[in-house]
Design a protein around this motif. Structure first.
Motif, PDB file in Angstrom:
ATOM      1  N   LEU A  77      64.029   3.201   0.520  1.00  0.00           N
ATOM      2  CA  LEU A  77      64.859   4.308   0.040  1.00  0.00           C
ATOM      3  C   LEU A  77      66.075   3.719  -0.672  1.00  0.00           C
ATOM      4  O   LEU A  77      66.784   2.870  -0.112  1.00  0.00           O
ATOM      5  CB  LEU A  77      65.308   5.180   1.217  1.00  0.00           C
ATOM      6  N   GLN A 121      65.929   8.089  -4.500  1.00  0.00           N
ATOM      7  CA  GLN A 121      64.487   7.990  -4.715  1.00  0.00           C
ATOM      8  C   GLN A 121      63.903   6.847  -3.886  1.00  0.00           C
ATOM      9  O   GLN A 121      64.640   6.023  -3.336  1.00  0.00           O
ATOM     10  CB  GLN A 121      64.180   7.797  -6.205  1.00  0.00           C
ATOM     11  N   VAL A 122      62.583   6.816  -3.805  1.00  0.00           N
ATOM     12  CA  VAL A 122      61.892   5.815  -2.999  1.00  0.00           C
ATOM     13  C   VAL A 122      61.156   4.850  -3.916  1.00  0.00           C
ATOM     14  O   VAL A 122      60.526   5.262  -4.902  1.00  0.00           O
ATOM     15  CB  VAL A 122      60.890   6.475  -2.026  1.00  0.00           C
ATOM     16  N   GLU A 150      59.234   7.199  -6.471  1.00  0.00           N
ATOM     17  CA  GLU A 150      58.851   8.510  -5.929  1.00  0.00           C
ATOM     18  C   GLU A 150      60.091   9.370  -5.741  1.00  0.00           C
ATOM     19  O   GLU A 150      61.079   8.926  -5.147  1.00  0.00           O
ATOM     20  CB  GLU A 150      58.128   8.311  -4.588  1.00  0.00           C
ATOM     21  N   LEU A 191      61.446  12.348  -3.791  1.00  0.00           N
ATOM     22  CA  LEU A 191      61.064  13.064  -2.570  1.00  0.00           C
ATOM     23  C   LEU A 191      61.186  14.575  -2.716  1.00  0.00           C
ATOM     24  O   LEU A 191      60.481  15.322  -2.023  1.00  0.00           O
ATOM     25  CB  LEU A 191      61.931  12.587  -1.397  1.00  0.00           C
ATOM     26  N   CYS A 192      62.044  15.030  -3.600  1.00  0.00           N
ATOM     27  CA  CYS A 192      62.240  16.483  -3.765  1.00  0.00           C
ATOM     28  C   CYS A 192      61.130  17.112  -4.603  1.00  0.00           C
ATOM     29  O   CYS A 192      60.588  18.156  -4.242  1.00  0.00           O
ATOM     30  CB  CYS A 192      63.605  16.761  -4.401  1.00  0.00           C
ATOM     31  N   GLU A 234      58.283  15.455  -5.495  1.00  0.00           N
ATOM     32  CA  GLU A 234      57.028  14.776  -5.185  1.00  0.00           C
ATOM     33  C   GLU A 234      56.412  14.080  -6.397  1.00  0.00           C
ATOM     34  O   GLU A 234      55.250  13.690  -6.369  1.00  0.00           O
ATOM     35  CB  GLU A 234      56.006  15.750  -4.571  1.00  0.00           C
TER      36      GLU A 234
END
Length: 583
Positions: free
Chosen positions: A41, A96-97, A121, A123-124, A126
């Protein structure tokens, strides 16, 4: 009627009695035993002044993931030896990831190639997107000595492709430094230094940066060697400062050129990092970085650890590259670096285009010149190896111990012929390597002229073929032939063929210029004086009708030609006996 319906009832090359483990290899249940995944993260402490993930931090994560994959295969500590070109396609924002996946593509004696994929990625939403792909070479060390690595065992089509092509990439790495040196020495590099307005140029010396880092235990592995990713992160830091001094803005790193670690550094070393802008183009700049190490302050000798070239851009509010100020190099070494940067840019663009070129894009032929010959040779052999590694070839027909397979994929129809010949494998390879002898067995070749012997393994030929399908004009081709000997037991000899363009052999009204994007021979040793000979060809639009006529059984010319090739090999199997000692 589409091609798919023509072959829908053909017998698959794959056996219906595949084992459960083989089925698992193609499904979701299989996972490469060397695969390592890391997810991070992105926090504020990982970002730069724009709130985006620092590339230096990303390089540390990439190196750590790749190292863990290499050590999983080697079973002992590993160190980073080199990193291939990296092109960063997207930036990554805080929150973001980052998902990193690494696996060993192939192991050689003591080194191995690790393939790395980096994705981001949100997360919000997708959403996921590719950030970059990288290839790193690691060397296994155990008690201050190198380790003999066990071979990798590829199972899926992707793994087989990467395993096969890794040998060709290794070949390109080994000659890369000498190739660049020769090109810079022999190429005439054009520049416009004298015509530029010096009043609007930034002196290169204003961008110079020097920084020292003390290697501490957190920067090193369990053997005390500095992590390659940590060194890369420090290099990215000084390169960014140098780039910022030119543009007076916050630059974005877009690419890192292939580089090698010349030697290790350990805990307690002082690393001196130097950076300077070598050249500024319209929308990008090249920054050169050098890393040297010493142990004690009194030491006068410094060890050269690494050098790299990084390309930066400055992005505007619309995420488009902005124009950059010109650079004024210092006389002497500064002007040399300036001109070398121009040459590297051309080489980099050629390499990026050739290696990443989609086969569906036109034209099929690419220009040949000394600056791209290594990449063209690599792409030539790699394209054929990737075609060979496909596991969805379908047996179309068989006649007189000659098999014809087809492959329909991505709007392309490919075919390959296969037979066993009672001749030594190396001898068959040598006989078919010289395209000038092809008219002796292939009636589709009227004449073949050797245009240029590039090196021991690469040559360019001018091939003239009779007219096909009622066309009044004969065809001519400019063909690059690249040959390779096996790297390991069980691997084939390879002769790869593809079209190139030469300024000395332009299209002539007398002929219709033909093109081949991927074709060639592979030779497998099946026993003493027994060779499996396979010919592969990805059909281009100009010959598609002729290919489908043969594949559907309406013509037997493929079989006739291939049997003539067999007879040629048998008739000449004693011609090259003295030459076999060199293979």
């Amino acid at each position: 009627m589409g091609l798919a319906s023509v072959f829908s009832n053909r017998t698959s090359r794959k056996s219906a009695s595949r084992t459960d483990s083989d089925n698992m290899a193609d499904g979701e249940g299989y996972r490469n035993p060397t695969e390592v995944q890391m997810s991070q993260l992105v926090l504020p402490c990982h970002t730069n002044q724009r709130g985006e993930l620092s590339v230096g931090q990303l390089l540390k994560w990439i190196d750590a993931t790749a190292c863990l994959s290499a050590e999983r295969h080697a079973g002992c500590p590993c160190v980073t030896a080199s990193m291939d070109d990296i092109y960063f396609e997207h930036t990554i924002s805080v929150g973001q990831v980052v998902n990193i996946k690494a696996k060993v593509n192939r192991a050689f004696n003591s080194s191995m190639e690790v393939g790395i994929q980096v994705a981001s990625e949100d997360l919000c939403s997708e959403k996921q997107w590719c950030v970059c792909k990288a290839l790193a070479t690691f060397v296994a060390h155990k008690e201050l000595s190198k380790v003999k690595l066990k071979p990798t065992m590829p199972r899926t089509e992707e793994e087989k492709t990467e395993h096969s092509v890794a040998a060709e990439r290794r070949r390109m790495r080994l000659v890369y430094a000498d190739t660049i040196k020769d090109l810079l020495a022999n190429c005439v590099i054009q520049d416009d230094l004298e015509s530029r307005d010096c009043s609007h140029m930034v002196p290169a010396e204003k961008t110079r940066v020097e920084s020292v880092e003390l290697v501490l235990p957190p920067h090193a592995n369990h053997q005390g060697n500095t992590f390659g990713g940590q060194i890369m992160a420090w290099m990215e830091n000084v390169a960014t400062i140098a780039a910022s001094r030119l543009c007076r803005a916050h630059p974005t790193l877009k690419a890192i050129e292939m580089f090698h670690f010349r030697g290790p550094s350990q805990v307690g070393d002082r690393l001196v990092l130097k950076a300077i802008v070598n050249n500024a183009f319209k929308h990008s700049m090249e920054v050169g970085v050098c890393v040297e190490a010493y142990r004690q302050e009194a030491e006068t000798h410094r060890r050269h650890i690494n050098s790299a070239f990084m390309t930066f851009v400055v992005l505007g509010a619309d995420d488009q590259p902005q124009m950059l100020p010109w650079i004024r190099p210092q006389p002497g070494d500064g002007e040399r670096r300036y001109r070398e940067a121009s040459a590297r840019k051309k080489i980099r663009l050629d390499r990026q285009y050739i290696v990443s070129c989609k086969q569906a894009e036109m034209p099929l032929s690419v220009p040949w010149d000394p600056s791209n010959q290594v990449c063209l040779s690599y792409n030539n052999v790699s394209s054929l190896k990737m075609l060979v590694a496909k596991d969805n070839w379908v047996l179309s027909s068989e006649s007189n111990q000659v098999r014809l397979y087809t492959l329909e994929e991505d709007k392309f129809l490919s075919f390959h012929m296969e037979m066993l010949v009672h001749v030594d494998t190396a001898q068959a390879f040598l006989l078919l390597s010289d395209l000038r002898r092809r008219p002796e067995w292939d009636k589709h070749c009227r004449s073949v002229e050797l245009v240029q012997q590039v090196d021991e393994d690469d040559a360019i030929y001018h091939v003239i073929s009779p007219a096909l399908g009622g066309d009044p004009k004969p065809q001519d081709f400019i063909i690059l032939a690249s040959r390779r000997k096996p790297c390991d037991i069980g691997e084939p000899y390879v002769i790869a063929l593809r079209s190139v363009t030469l300024p000395t052999h332009r299209e002539s009204p007398e002929y219709r210029r033909g093109e081949t994007v991927c074709s060639g021979f592979c030779f497998w040793r099946e026993g003493d004086q027994l060779t499996k000979v396979s010919y592969y060809n990805q059909a281009t639009p100009g010959v598609l009708k002729y290919v489908t006529t043969n594949v559907t059984g309406l013509s037997s010319e493929f079989y006739t030609t291939f049997k003539a090739c067999e007879q040629f090999l048998l008739d000449n199997r004693n011609d090259l006996a003295p030459s076999l000692q060199t293979l």
